[in-house]
Scaffold this motif. Structure first.
Motif, PDB file in Angstrom:
ATOM      1  N   ARG A   1      29.685 -15.984  85.304  1.00  0.00           N
ATOM      2  CA  ARG A   1      29.147 -15.474  83.753  1.00  0.00           C
ATOM      3  C   ARG A   1      29.634 -16.932  83.288  1.00  0.00           C
ATOM      4  O   ARG A   1      28.935 -17.760  82.645  1.00  0.00           O
ATOM      5  N   LEU A   2      30.742 -17.463  83.303  1.00  0.00           N
ATOM      6  CA  LEU A   2      31.677 -18.351  82.678  1.00  0.00           C
ATOM      7  C   LEU A   2      30.521 -19.614  82.758  1.00  0.00           C
ATOM      8  O   LEU A   2      30.607 -20.848  82.170  1.00  0.00           O
ATOM      9  N   TYR A   3      30.386 -20.089  84.165  1.00  0.00           N
ATOM     10  CA  TYR A   3      30.048 -21.083  85.138  1.00  0.00           C
ATOM     11  C   TYR A   3      28.995 -21.465  84.448  1.00  0.00           C
ATOM     12  O   TYR A   3      28.706 -22.158  84.107  1.00  0.00           O
ATOM     13  N   ARG A   4      28.180 -20.482  84.395  1.00  0.00           N
ATOM     14  CA  ARG A   4      26.497 -20.145  83.621  1.00  0.00           C
ATOM     15  C   ARG A   4      26.708 -20.600  82.322  1.00  0.00           C
ATOM     16  O   ARG A   4      25.889 -21.707  81.689  1.00  0.00           O
ATOM     17  N   LYS A   5      27.680 -20.258  81.330  1.00  0.00           N
ATOM     18  CA  LYS A   5      27.924 -20.461  80.059  1.00  0.00           C
ATOM     19  C   LYS A   5      27.709 -21.885  80.183  1.00  0.00           C
ATOM     20  O   LYS A   5      27.798 -22.045  78.337  1.00  0.00           O
ATOM     21  N   LYS A   6      28.895 -22.348  81.042  1.00  0.00           N
ATOM     22  CA  LYS A   6      28.426 -23.909  80.621  1.00  0.00           C
ATOM     23  C   LYS A   6      27.688 -25.094  81.077  1.00  0.00           C
ATOM     24  O   LYS A   6      28.076 -25.968  79.455  1.00  0.00           O
ATOM     25  N   CYS A   7      26.214 -24.382  81.674  1.00  0.00           N
ATOM     26  CA  CYS A   7      26.256 -25.143  81.674  1.00  0.00           C
ATOM     27  C   CYS A   7      24.820 -24.665  80.136  1.00  0.00           C
ATOM     28  O   CYS A   7      23.685 -23.346  80.247  1.00  0.00           O
ATOM     29  N   THR A   8      23.887 -25.675  78.934  1.00  0.00           N
ATOM     30  CA  THR A   8      23.437 -25.218  78.005  1.00  0.00           C
ATOM     31  C   THR A   8      23.028 -26.937  77.695  1.00  0.00           C
ATOM     32  O   THR A   8      21.310 -26.769  76.962  1.00  0.00           O
ATOM     33  N   VAL A   9      22.985 -27.512  78.501  1.00  0.00           N
ATOM     34  CA  VAL A   9      21.895 -28.864  78.276  1.00  0.00           C
ATOM     35  C   VAL A   9      20.470 -28.313  79.091  1.00  0.00           C
ATOM     36  O   VAL A   9      20.821 -28.708  79.724  1.00  0.00           O
TER      37      VAL A   9
ATOM     38  N   ARG B   1      19.697 -29.685  95.572  1.00  0.00           N
ATOM     39  CA  ARG B   1      19.740 -31.451  95.831  1.00  0.00           C
ATOM     40  C   ARG B   1      18.812 -31.805  94.728  1.00  0.00           C
ATOM     41  O   ARG B   1      17.671 -31.667  94.982  1.00  0.00           O
ATOM     42  N   VAL B   2      19.377 -32.285  92.791  1.00  0.00           N
ATOM     43  CA  VAL B   2      18.185 -32.798  92.871  1.00  0.00           C
ATOM     44  C   VAL B   2      18.378 -33.988  92.024  1.00  0.00           C
ATOM     45  O   VAL B   2      19.810 -33.828  91.194  1.00  0.00           O
ATOM     46  N   ASN B   3      17.463 -35.097  91.818  1.00  0.00           N
ATOM     47  CA  ASN B   3      17.968 -35.885  91.186  1.00  0.00           C
ATOM     48  C   ASN B   3      17.112 -35.826  88.687  1.00  0.00           C
ATOM     49  O   ASN B   3      15.949 -35.199  88.825  1.00  0.00           O
TER      50      ASN B   3
ATOM     51  N   GLN C   1       7.602 -23.846  99.035  1.00  0.00           N
ATOM     52  CA  GLN C   1       6.921 -24.309  98.175  1.00  0.00           C
ATOM     53  C   GLN C   1       7.775 -25.473  97.439  1.00  0.00           C
ATOM     54  O   GLN C   1       7.867 -26.040  96.471  1.00  0.00           O
ATOM     55  N   LEU C   2       8.906 -25.419  97.667  1.00  0.00           N
ATOM     56  CA  LEU C   2       9.979 -26.410  97.031  1.00  0.00           C
ATOM     57  C   LEU C   2      10.117 -27.172  98.017  1.00  0.00           C
ATOM     58  O   LEU C   2      11.418 -27.809  99.032  1.00  0.00           O
ATOM     59  N   LYS C   3       8.932 -28.250  97.627  1.00  0.00           N
ATOM     60  CA  LYS C   3       9.366 -29.884  98.579  1.00  0.00           C
ATOM     61  C   LYS C   3       9.989 -30.908  97.633  1.00  0.00           C
ATOM     62  O   LYS C   3      10.341 -30.930  96.234  1.00  0.00           O
ATOM     63  N   PRO C   4      10.449 -32.001  97.798  1.00  0.00           N
ATOM     64  CA  PRO C   4      10.822 -33.223  97.362  1.00  0.00           C
ATOM     65  C   PRO C   4      10.171 -33.627  96.145  1.00  0.00           C
ATOM     66  O   PRO C   4       8.697 -34.420  96.672  1.00  0.00           O
ATOM     67  N   GLY C   5      10.080 -33.663  95.382  1.00  0.00           N
ATOM     68  CA  GLY C   5       9.751 -34.917  94.145  1.00  0.00           C
ATOM     69  C   GLY C   5       9.201 -33.709  93.188  1.00  0.00           C
ATOM     70  O   GLY C   5       8.543 -34.101  92.006  1.00  0.00           O
ATOM     71  N   CYS C   6       9.288 -31.985  92.873  1.00  0.00           N
ATOM     72  CA  CYS C   6       8.563 -30.810  92.800  1.00  0.00           C
ATOM     73  C   CYS C   6       9.636 -31.379  91.299  1.00  0.00           C
ATOM     74  O   CYS C   6      10.880 -31.095  91.919  1.00  0.00           O
ATOM     75  N   ALA C   7       9.178 -30.604  90.689  1.00  0.00           N
ATOM     76  CA  ALA C   7      10.306 -30.897  88.839  1.00  0.00           C
ATOM     77  C   ALA C   7      10.098 -29.256  88.959  1.00  0.00           C
ATOM     78  O   ALA C   7       9.415 -28.584  89.586  1.00  0.00           O
ATOM     79  N   LEU C   8      12.000 -29.269  88.547  1.00  0.00           N
ATOM     80  CA  LEU C   8      12.322 -28.210  88.031  1.00  0.00           C
ATOM     81  C   LEU C   8      13.066 -27.459  87.104  1.00  0.00           C
ATOM     82  O   LEU C   8      14.365 -28.710  87.077  1.00  0.00           O
ATOM     83  N   PRO C   9      12.633 -26.995  86.318  1.00  0.00           N
ATOM     84  CA  PRO C   9      14.149 -26.735  85.390  1.00  0.00           C
ATOM     85  C   PRO C   9      14.953 -26.422  85.248  1.00  0.00           C
ATOM     86  O   PRO C   9      15.449 -25.543  86.241  1.00  0.00           O
ATOM     87  N   ILE C  10      16.314 -27.147  84.291  1.00  0.00           N
ATOM     88  CA  ILE C  10      17.828 -26.442  84.863  1.00  0.00           C
ATOM     89  C   ILE C  10      17.980 -26.873  83.627  1.00  0.00           C
ATOM     90  O   ILE C  10      17.944 -27.411  82.670  1.00  0.00           O
ATOM     91  N   LEU C  11      19.585 -26.145  83.747  1.00  0.00           N
ATOM     92  CA  LEU C  11      20.286 -26.059  82.717  1.00  0.00           C
ATOM     93  C   LEU C  11      21.895 -26.732  82.944  1.00  0.00           C
ATOM     94  O   LEU C  11      22.306 -26.765  84.067  1.00  0.00           O
ATOM     95  N   TYR C  12      22.468 -28.028  83.052  1.00  0.00           N
ATOM     96  CA  TYR C  12      23.798 -28.888  82.880  1.00  0.00           C
ATOM     97  C   TYR C  12      24.686 -28.477  82.402  1.00  0.00           C
ATOM     98  O   TYR C  12      24.408 -28.179  80.663  1.00  0.00           O
ATOM     99  N   ASN C  13      26.086 -29.210  82.972  1.00  0.00           N
ATOM    100  CA  ASN C  13      27.328 -28.786  82.664  1.00  0.00           C
ATOM    101  C   ASN C  13      27.677 -30.120  81.512  1.00  0.00           C
ATOM    102  O   ASN C  13      27.167 -30.827  82.100  1.00  0.00           O
ATOM    103  N   PRO C  14      27.177 -30.757  79.952  1.00  0.00           N
ATOM    104  CA  PRO C  14      27.464 -31.473  79.716  1.00  0.00           C
ATOM    105  C   PRO C  14      29.223 -32.626  79.805  1.00  0.00           C
ATOM    106  O   PRO C  14      28.802 -33.712  79.500  1.00  0.00           O
TER     107      PRO C  14
ATOM    108  N   ALA D   1      27.659 -32.442  87.758  1.00  0.00           N
ATOM    109  CA  ALA D   1      28.120 -31.563  89.035  1.00  0.00           C
ATOM    110  C   ALA D   1      27.700 -30.709  89.173  1.00  0.00           C
ATOM    111  O   ALA D   1      26.953 -29.236  89.914  1.00  0.00           O
ATOM    112  N   GLN D   2      27.393 -29.058  87.474  1.00  0.00           N
ATOM    113  CA  GLN D   2      27.436 -27.705  87.867  1.00  0.00           C
ATOM    114  C   GLN D   2      26.143 -28.025  86.380  1.00  0.00           C
ATOM    115  O   GLN D   2      25.488 -28.460  85.883  1.00  0.00           O
ATOM    116  N   ALA D   3      25.160 -26.920  87.612  1.00  0.00           N
ATOM    117  CA  ALA D   3      23.608 -27.375  86.969  1.00  0.00           C
ATOM    118  C   ALA D   3      22.684 -25.044  88.153  1.00  0.00           C
ATOM    119  O   ALA D   3      23.640 -25.251  88.720  1.00  0.00           O
ATOM    120  N   VAL D   4      22.289 -24.757  86.351  1.00  0.00           N
ATOM    121  CA  VAL D   4      21.458 -23.724  86.920  1.00  0.00           C
ATOM    122  C   VAL D   4      20.187 -23.533  86.773  1.00  0.00           C
ATOM    123  O   VAL D   4      20.190 -24.562  86.078  1.00  0.00           O
TER     124      VAL D   4
END
Length: 214
Positions: free
Chosen positions: A14-22, A47-49, A73-86, A90-93
Motif C-alpha cells: 500500500r505504501l509503495y502504491r501510495k508513492k506512485c502518484t504521477v 519492463r517499459v519505457n 496481447q502484451l506485445k513490445p510497443g503496446c502502450a500501458l497506462p502507469i503511475l510512477y514515483n517521482p 524505478a517504482q511504478a504500478v
C-alpha cells in the motif's frame, strides 16, 4: 506470527502504491513471468519505457497478476497506462484510471522531440482540443523516403464526408511508426480527428489494439 508478516507485506504494498502518484504511459519492452500466482493467475514483471513530464523516456517496471489469456496481447510497443514515483522512477504500478488527455499531451511532447520539423505542438493541441472524429477513405499514402527515430514520413490524402460540401479531401505530411503503417491500407477506411476550420489539420486515431487490455 504468519498473519503479522502478511499484514506487514500488505502495508508495504500500500505504501509503495501510495508513492506512485504521477500519471503517464509506458511502452512495453518485454514481459517475464516471475513464478508467483494468485490462484491460477500468474504474476508478470513488465519492463517499459515511460514518458516523463517533458516527453522524454525513462526505464521502469511493474509487477502485475495477469490472466493467461491476456498475456499474449502484451506485445513490445503496446502502450500501458502507469503511475510512477517521482522520487524513484524505478517504482511504478498499473493505472486503473488513466487520464487520456494527459497521456496524449505527453505523447505529443515526445513526438515533437523526435520530429522538431514536423507538426508543431500547438497544432497537435488544436487537433486534440478542437478536432472532431470523422470516418475517412485513405485515398493515397506515399512515403517520402525521410526517416527520423525509426519512423517514416508519409504524404497522406484522405476523403471524408462533409455536411455542407458532400465529400471533400484533406492532405498533409506526418511521421508514422511501423504499427500504424501496418494498420493503414489505401482504399480502406480509417477514423481521423480533424479540425473543422482547417481540414488539412488531422491525425489518425490509434487503434484500440495498441492499448493493453487490462
Amino acid at each position: 506470527m504468519f498473519d503479522a508478516v502478511l499484514c506487514r507485506l500488505a502495508a508495504g504494498r500500500r505504501l509503495y502504491r501510495k508513492k506512485c502518484t504521477v500519471k503517464t504511459v509506458g511502452f512495453i519492452c518485454d514481459v517475464k513471468l516471475v513464478g508467483k500466482t494468485d490462484g491460477d493467475v500468474p504474476q508478470a514483471l513488465i519492463r517499459v519505457n515511460a514518458l516523463d513530464e517533458n516527453g522524454g523516456l525513462f526505464r521502469t517496471s511493474l509487477l502485475k497478476h495477469i490472466a493467461r489469456e491476456l498475456l499474449l496481447q502484451l506485445k513490445p510497443g503496446c502502450a500501458l497506462p502507469i503511475l510512477y514515483n517521482p522520487k524513484n522512477k524505478a517504482q511504478a504500478v498499473f493505472d486503473s484510471y488513466p487520464d487520456e488527455t494527459r497521456i496524449q499531451e505527453l505523447m505529443d511532447l515526445h513526438e515533437c522531440g523526435k520530429h522538431p520539423e514536423g507538426t508543431p505542438m500547438e497544432e497537435r493541441r488544436r487537433i486534440n482540443r478542437n478536432g472532431v472524429i470523422r470516418r475517412a477513405l485513405l485515398e493515397n499514402l506515399r512515403l517520402t523516403g525521410r526517416r527520423e527515430h525509426g519512423e517514416q514520413e508519409a504524404e497522406v490524402t484522405v476523403r471524408f464526408f462533409d455536411d455542407f460540401a458532400g465529400t471533400d479531401t484533406a492532405r498533409r505530411r506526418m511521421y508514422l511508426n511501423e504499427r500504424v503503417l501496418q494498420h493503414l491500407a489505401v482504399g480502406g477506411y480509417i477514423d481521423i480527428r480533424m479540425v473543422p476550420e482547417n481540414k488539412n489539420l488531422f491525425a489518425f486515431i490509434v487503434p484500440a489494439s495498441q492499448i493493453c487490455p487490462f
